[in-house]
Scaffold this active site. Sequence first.
Site, PDB file in Angstrom:
ATOM      1  N   TYR A 107       1.044  -1.161   0.006  1.00 28.43           N
ATOM      2  CA  TYR A 107      -0.098  -0.159   0.072  1.00 28.43           C
ATOM      3  C   TYR A 107       0.838   1.273   0.027  1.00 28.43           C
ATOM      4  O   TYR A 107       1.219   1.872   1.102  1.00 28.43           O
ATOM      5  CB  TYR A 107      -0.813  -0.066   1.156  1.00 28.43           C
ATOM      6  CG  TYR A 107      -1.783   1.072   1.315  1.00 28.43           C
ATOM      7  CD1 TYR A 107      -2.479   1.582   0.163  1.00 28.43           C
ATOM      8  CD2 TYR A 107      -2.050   1.739   2.498  1.00 28.43           C
ATOM      9  CE1 TYR A 107      -3.609   2.730   0.211  1.00 28.43           C
ATOM     10  CE2 TYR A 107      -3.052   2.989   2.443  1.00 28.43           C
ATOM     11  CZ  TYR A 107      -3.765   3.457   1.390  1.00 28.43           C
ATOM     12  OH  TYR A 107      -4.452   4.551   1.451  1.00 28.43           O
ATOM     13  N   ASP A 148      -1.902  -1.552  -4.253  1.00 26.90           N
ATOM     14  CA  ASP A 148      -2.508  -0.207  -4.396  1.00 26.90           C
ATOM     15  C   ASP A 148      -1.179   0.670  -4.408  1.00 26.90           C
ATOM     16  O   ASP A 148      -0.716   1.013  -3.423  1.00 26.90           O
ATOM     17  CB  ASP A 148      -3.452   0.227  -3.495  1.00 26.90           C
ATOM     18  CG  ASP A 148      -3.827   1.607  -3.672  1.00 26.90           C
ATOM     19  OD1 ASP A 148      -3.301   2.421  -4.586  1.00 26.90           O
ATOM     20  OD2 ASP A 148      -4.624   2.127  -2.967  1.00 26.90           O
TER      21      ASP A 148
END
Length: 260
Positions: A107, A148
Amino acid sequence: MKIVSYNVNGIRARADRLAEYLAEQQPDIVCLQELKCADEAFPAADIEAAGYRAVWHGQKGFNGVAILSRGDTAPTLRRMGLPGDPDDSHSRYIEAEVDGTIVASIYLPNGNPVGTEKFAYKLAWFERLRLHAADLLREERAVVLAGDWNVIPTPEPDDVFSARAMAKDALMQPESREAFRRILHQGWTDAIRARHPDGPVYTFWDYTAGCWQRDAGFRIDHLLLSPIAADRLADAGVDKDYRGREKASDHAPTWVRLEA
């Protein structure tokens, strides 16, 4: 082997959607991001009830990553957090081994607003990831860097609905794109673009301004494959329909399928 990257935008808020996805798609490995819960609040029992085992790296209210594997054997944890900054308090990286494949759930920092310490942190974190990615390649193993990445690699229409709308966003700055390319150029394969080289492929649609209804999205969820993993690439895609369900995450599950 189906490996999924899924930013759930709060695992407790999306518990029903995650359980639904696991039951319907039955992926082999799921890399979750943005758990938004402390370690002790992670819903391990619910994950096990769905037929999965997990390792996780949580943080109260922010960030948080996890790796789920289908079956009775939990992923073998290799590391939590990136090397290079022992004082980094953000829970943004976890790495495990599942059935001989090394998988990381990532992330990456958002970096907004540009010109602040948040953008500097994003680029510094990117560099730490680049150095660790190079170490992983030297292992000459099947490795998948899934997550992500908070970077839009190419201009419209392929990876973003409007370059003009995103021009000042940290996700599309030249420095962010260059940092992503520096990792790719180590020898990683962008699984989505390997299977879908042309045309729009989006993985994120904001909740505001009717972005989902207008298909005003962009691609920031990426799965990068080491050469050995890329040799096993069978398919890759986005389970886009799940973004349109009630109380869904603003990200859609993005996946790669590797041959055994």
